[in-house]
Every structure is written in C-alpha cells, then in structure tokens.
Design a protein around this motif. Sequence first.
Motif, mmCIF file in Angstrom:
data_model
loop_
_atom_site.group_PDB
_atom_site.id
_atom_site.type_symbol
_atom_site.label_atom_id
_atom_site.label_comp_id
_atom_site.label_asym_id
_atom_site.label_seq_id
_atom_site.Cartn_x
_atom_site.Cartn_y
_atom_site.Cartn_z
ATOM 1 N N LEU A 265 0.818 -1.206 0.000
ATOM 2 C CA LEU A 265 0.000 0.000 0.000
ATOM 3 C C LEU A 265 0.855 1.259 0.000
ATOM 4 C CD1 LEU A 265 -2.820 -1.053 2.462
ATOM 5 C CD2 LEU A 265 -2.905 -0.973 -0.020
ATOM 6 N N VAL A 266 1.946 1.241 0.751
ATOM 7 C CA VAL A 266 2.820 2.413 0.810
ATOM 8 C C VAL A 266 3.424 2.708 -0.554
ATOM 9 C CG1 VAL A 266 5.028 3.250 1.722
ATOM 10 C CG2 VAL A 266 3.327 2.276 3.266
ATOM 11 N N SER A 267 3.719 1.671 -1.314
ATOM 12 C CA SER A 267 4.283 1.875 -2.653
ATOM 13 C C SER A 267 3.347 2.726 -3.508
ATOM 14 C CB SER A 267 4.530 0.524 -3.335
ATOM 15 O OG SER A 267 5.492 -0.228 -2.637
ATOM 16 N N ALA A 268 2.048 2.466 -3.412
ATOM 17 C CA ALA A 268 1.082 3.222 -4.214
ATOM 18 C C ALA A 268 1.004 4.681 -3.770
ATOM 19 C CB ALA A 268 -0.292 2.564 -4.133
ATOM 20 N N THR A 269 0.922 4.923 -2.467
ATOM 21 C CA THR A 269 0.821 6.303 -1.997
ATOM 22 C C THR A 269 2.129 7.060 -2.194
ATOM 23 O OG1 THR A 269 1.292 5.530 0.255
ATOM 24 C CG2 THR A 269 -1.024 5.833 -0.345
ATOM 25 N N ALA A 298 -1.581 4.394 -19.034
ATOM 26 C CA ALA A 298 -0.449 3.822 -18.297
ATOM 27 C C ALA A 298 -0.936 3.081 -17.057
ATOM 28 C CB ALA A 298 0.535 4.927 -17.914
ATOM 29 N N ALA A 299 -1.893 3.674 -16.329
ATOM 30 C CA ALA A 299 -2.426 3.022 -15.129
ATOM 31 C C ALA A 299 -3.110 1.707 -15.477
ATOM 32 C CB ALA A 299 -3.401 3.958 -14.423
ATOM 33 N N ALA A 300 -3.904 1.699 -16.554
ATOM 34 C CA ALA A 300 -4.580 0.471 -16.971
ATOM 35 C C ALA A 300 -3.566 -0.600 -17.370
ATOM 36 C CB ALA A 300 -5.529 0.767 -18.130
ATOM 37 N N SER A 301 -2.508 -0.204 -18.075
ATOM 38 C CA SER A 301 -1.494 -1.164 -18.520
ATOM 39 C C SER A 301 -0.748 -1.774 -17.338
ATOM 40 C CB SER A 301 -0.499 -0.471 -19.461
ATOM 41 O OG SER A 301 -1.153 0.048 -20.608
ATOM 42 N N ILE A 302 -0.367 -0.923 -16.387
ATOM 43 C CA ILE A 302 0.363 -1.427 -15.214
ATOM 44 C C ILE A 302 -0.520 -2.366 -14.395
ATOM 45 C CG2 ILE A 302 1.481 -0.761 -13.052
ATOM 46 C CD1 ILE A 302 2.209 1.906 -14.463
ATOM 47 N N ALA A 303 -1.795 -1.984 -14.216
ATOM 48 C CA ALA A 303 -2.712 -2.849 -13.475
ATOM 49 C C ALA A 303 -2.914 -4.181 -14.194
ATOM 50 C CB ALA A 303 -4.045 -2.144 -13.271
ATOM 51 N N GLY A 304 -2.846 -4.171 -15.525
ATOM 52 C CA GLY A 304 -2.979 -5.411 -16.286
ATOM 53 C C GLY A 304 -1.768 -6.315 -16.171
ATOM 54 N N ILE A 305 -0.596 -5.732 -15.929
ATOM 55 C CA ILE A 305 0.630 -6.517 -15.785
ATOM 56 C C ILE A 305 0.745 -7.116 -14.385
ATOM 57 C CG2 ILE A 305 3.155 -6.354 -15.753
ATOM 58 C CD1 ILE A 305 2.917 -4.177 -17.893
ATOM 59 N N PHE A 318 7.445 -2.252 -7.118
ATOM 60 C CA PHE A 318 7.831 -1.196 -8.055
ATOM 61 C C PHE A 318 6.665 -0.846 -8.977
ATOM 62 C CE2 PHE A 318 9.399 -0.116 -12.338
ATOM 63 C CZ PHE A 318 10.004 1.109 -12.056
ATOM 64 N N LEU A 319 5.972 -1.861 -9.468
ATOM 65 C CA LEU A 319 4.823 -1.607 -10.341
ATOM 66 C C LEU A 319 3.701 -0.898 -9.589
ATOM 67 C CD1 LEU A 319 4.692 -4.950 -12.378
ATOM 68 C CD2 LEU A 319 5.384 -2.688 -13.206
ATOM 69 N N MET A 320 3.494 -1.238 -8.321
ATOM 70 C CA MET A 320 2.490 -0.526 -7.528
ATOM 71 C C MET A 320 2.893 0.934 -7.323
ATOM 72 S SD MET A 320 -0.307 -2.024 -6.842
ATOM 73 C CE MET A 320 -0.913 -0.919 -5.566
ATOM 74 N N PHE A 321 4.176 1.184 -7.157
ATOM 75 C CA PHE A 321 4.673 2.563 -7.063
ATOM 76 C C PHE A 321 4.323 3.326 -8.335
ATOM 77 C CE2 PHE A 321 8.067 5.599 -8.066
ATOM 78 C CZ PHE A 321 8.053 6.404 -6.934
ATOM 79 N N CYS A 322 4.580 2.710 -9.484
ATOM 80 C CA CYS A 322 4.259 3.364 -10.761
ATOM 81 C C CYS A 322 2.744 3.514 -10.938
ATOM 82 C CB CYS A 322 4.850 2.565 -11.913
ATOM 83 S SG CYS A 322 6.653 2.501 -11.934
ATOM 84 N N PHE A 323 1.997 2.488 -10.530
ATOM 85 C CA PHE A 323 0.535 2.567 -10.661
ATOM 86 C C PHE A 323 -0.022 3.700 -9.803
ATOM 87 C CE2 PHE A 323 -3.692 1.494 -9.031
ATOM 88 C CZ PHE A 323 -4.389 1.411 -10.222
ATOM 89 N N GLY A 324 0.431 3.781 -8.539
ATOM 90 C CA GLY A 324 -0.017 4.872 -7.682
ATOM 91 C C GLY A 324 0.345 6.231 -8.261
ATOM 92 N N GLY A 325 1.511 6.303 -8.891
ATOM 93 C CA GLY A 325 1.921 7.557 -9.502
ATOM 94 C C GLY A 325 1.072 7.960 -10.679
ATOM 95 N N MET A 326 0.380 6.995 -11.284
ATOM 96 C CA MET A 326 -0.503 7.307 -12.405
ATOM 97 C C MET A 326 -1.948 7.545 -11.938
ATOM 98 S SD MET A 326 1.398 7.289 -15.170
ATOM 99 C CE MET A 326 2.703 7.979 -14.145
ATOM 100 N N THR A 327 -2.466 6.691 -11.074
ATOM 101 C CA THR A 327 -3.896 6.767 -10.749
ATOM 102 C C THR A 327 -4.243 7.921 -9.819
ATOM 103 O OG1 THR A 327 -5.823 5.477 -10.061
ATOM 104 C CG2 THR A 327 -3.814 5.170 -8.772
ATOM 105 N N PHE A 328 -3.426 8.181 -8.796
ATOM 106 C CA PHE A 328 -3.798 9.210 -7.832
ATOM 107 C C PHE A 328 -3.800 10.628 -8.429
ATOM 108 C CE2 PHE A 328 -2.883 5.792 -4.818
ATOM 109 C CZ PHE A 328 -3.939 5.933 -3.934
#
Length: 448
Positions: A265-269, A298-305, A318-328
């Motif tokens: 969770l911290v990776s996303a925030t 980008a968020a959809a692609s990362i969530a799909g991976i 790392f992917l959750m970090f990138c996903f959080g950086g896109m979705t939030f």
Amino acid sequence: MAENAVGWLEKDDGGVVGGPLIEAGPTGRGLGAARALLVGMLFIQVGGGLQGVLLGVRTESEGFGLAVSGIVMASFFFGFLIGTRLAEHFLAAVGHIRVFAALASMASGVSILHLLWINPTAWALLRLVFGVCIAGVLVVVESWLNDMATNATRGRLLSMYMVSSMGGLTLGQLLLNGGDPEGFELFVISSVLISAALVPITLSATSAPPLTVPEPLSMRQLISLAPLGVLTALCAGISHGTVLGVGAVYAAYEGLSTSRIALFLVSATAGAIAFQWPLGSVSDRVSRRAVIFVVAAAAASIAGILPLVEPGSALSLFLMFCFGGMTFPLYSLAMAFAGDRVPTSQLNGASAALVRTAGFGSIIGPVIGGVVMALTAPWTFFLVLVGAHAVIVVYTGWRIVARDGIPVDQQGEWVPWPMRASAMAVNLLRRPPRPFSRNGGSGPGKAV
C-alpha cells in the motif's frame, strides 16, 4: 480594475488578475498559525491510515469473506461523503474548535470499539461513523486554512496540506509493522494518534474563522460543461477506493506478510507523492486531455501486468509505485480540467460537485472489488483497476477525436488535490485564467 463578485480583480477588458482578495486577519494568521492545524491533521491521517490497513488485514483473518470485507471497507467512504454535509451544519451551530474536539474524540473511541464487537455489521457501522468523523475534521481544518491563506501564502499552504494528507496516510500504513495485527496494540496506537491531534488544535491561539460554504452547482450543469472531468473524477474515485479500501484485503488473501502488506500500500501512496507534481506540471504545458489519456492508459497497462507478477515481490512493489503515480494524480487532473471550462463564479460549486462524484466512486469501488474477488479469485482485484482506467481511456480518446480542445495557453494552472479532501479545501486552489468560450474568448466554457 475592479473587484468582481467572487473577489477577483478584473481588468477593464474583462481579464482576471491574481487570486482571491483574502486579507490576513488581525490576529496575525499565516504559515506559523497554520502549523498547529496541519500537525493535528497529520496525526489524524496517520491514525486513520493505520486503522484502514489494519482492518483490511483483520477482515481476512476473521473470515469475513471478500465480498463482505469490501462492503465493510466501503462504509468509510460512505461516511466520509455524508460527513462533510453534517460538519457544515455543526460548524454553523457550535464553531470549529468544538466540532474538531467532538469528532476527533469520537473517532478515537471508534478505533477501540472495533475490539469489542468483531463482526461485519458492527465494523461496517463503526467504519461509517469513523468516515463521518474524519470528514468533519478535515472540513474544520480546510475551512480554517482557507481563512488563514493570503495570496502570498496560498501556494505554500496547499503544498503543506498535501504533505500532511498523503504523507500522514503513508506513515499510518507503515505503522502496520509496529505490532501484531491479531492483537490489540495497533488499535490502541491508532486511537492515541487521533487523540493526540486534539492537543495542537485546542491549544492554538488562533481564532476560529466564519464558515463559508461553496455555492452549489448542479451535476447536470457540470456534466454539460466538463463531462470528461466528471467521468475522470468518478473512475479515479473507484480506483482510489479500491486500492485504499480492499488493497490490504487482497494482499492478505494472497498470503503476504504484514511487512509486505504495508509496503504494497505504501508503494502506491509514495508513487502518488512522487508523480503528482511532475504530471501536473506537464498538464500545464500540453493538452490536459492528452495527459489524462496517457496517464489513464499507463495506469490500466500497469494494473494489467500486476496479476502476472509474484505478489509482494520487489517487481510488484515497483509496479504498484508506478501505478499509484498514475492513478492518484488523475483526480487533480480532473479538477484542473473542469476548472478550465467552468465560469469563475461557479468554480467552487464545480469543485464541490467533483468531490462528491469521486466520493461516490470511492464507495462503489471497494464493493465491486470485493464482489469480483469473491466470485472469481483475489488477483481480479487488478481487473477492477484496469476497467476503471479503461473507461477513461476510451471516453477521452473519443472526445479528442470528436471535439476540439482548449488551446494550451488558455488552460488554467494545475494544483494538487488530495482525494481525502472536502469542498472546503477549494479556496486553497490558485485560480486559473477565465475559461475558454464557444467563440474562443473569455466567458462560460464549452463541453470538450
């Protein structure tokens, strides 16, 4: 030049200069006086962040089931949505300090009560009450900060507000490592942190401000002016509610250790904090619609991976970090997009409507996520995230092809906007230029 009805300096040709004319009060309000409020808010967010991730883990260990866990966790967002309205009523009746003290005390008590009644119905009701309390506390802090803000300090106050909001949530999630989720210690820590928020607020010498409620704007009007902004806010709310609501539930069902759940969770925030300002800066320099399209894709692609990666591994974090950086950041981009198209006099109402739209999305996100995981498998948690962002991608792509956009030089200035904010925070936004009109000049915006 003259001051218009909403407090903005207007040139003789109708242009806008500067921001709202808010004077520093006679008690010397400013950055120093705001620190007590922000410290109090930080304690609230740390305690609330810890409680959220803790309950997500405990719903799994208590055997609530995925669908029921989603409903329990979604109850917080429902309480948050109605809590802003209740807080406005109480503020007008008894004032800021009393409302803050009452709601913070109630939130602290609710944290402990989870230990007395360990069943889904009780926890759903407690989460609802906790959401009401947290929303009310934020309304108090935000309206107070608005009253303290001047044109010279507005940007710094907004940055400090973002750090207190997102940073506190991140710290709270990390505190899951501070004890055994199966014990009582973490519930006590959450309660103590929330109670500690009372100290800087009640001892502050700053006088409480008058309550100013944003002028309402109907959802039909907002959709006609900025349909993409509304859709983006709704889908961003679904994504954020899913991550923050049932992210810990998913991680627990996948068998992650306590430390890995916290890092998940911290990776996303942390990604949200890292990417928020760079993406916002880019959106001021190129088409805002193009930025929303690319970020959502980008968020959809990362969530799909992510379902293809080992849960809890370094790569997944790392992917959750990138996903959080896109979705939030999508929520802030939706706010900025709508601000480019809404007339000046309706900006506050539009922001309040988008807050409610994202809040509604935050409610249905955990419910959908819990039900989908219960009917299929825990990894389908990511399919909900893919779907929410895919809707944004498809609709944005169609609007880009079908409708002309606002020229970049007529876009407003992007500002960060945390999901856990109420309509009271709207005046901390720096005012963008007047919206683009149907004939290319200033005036009411057009739907694009």
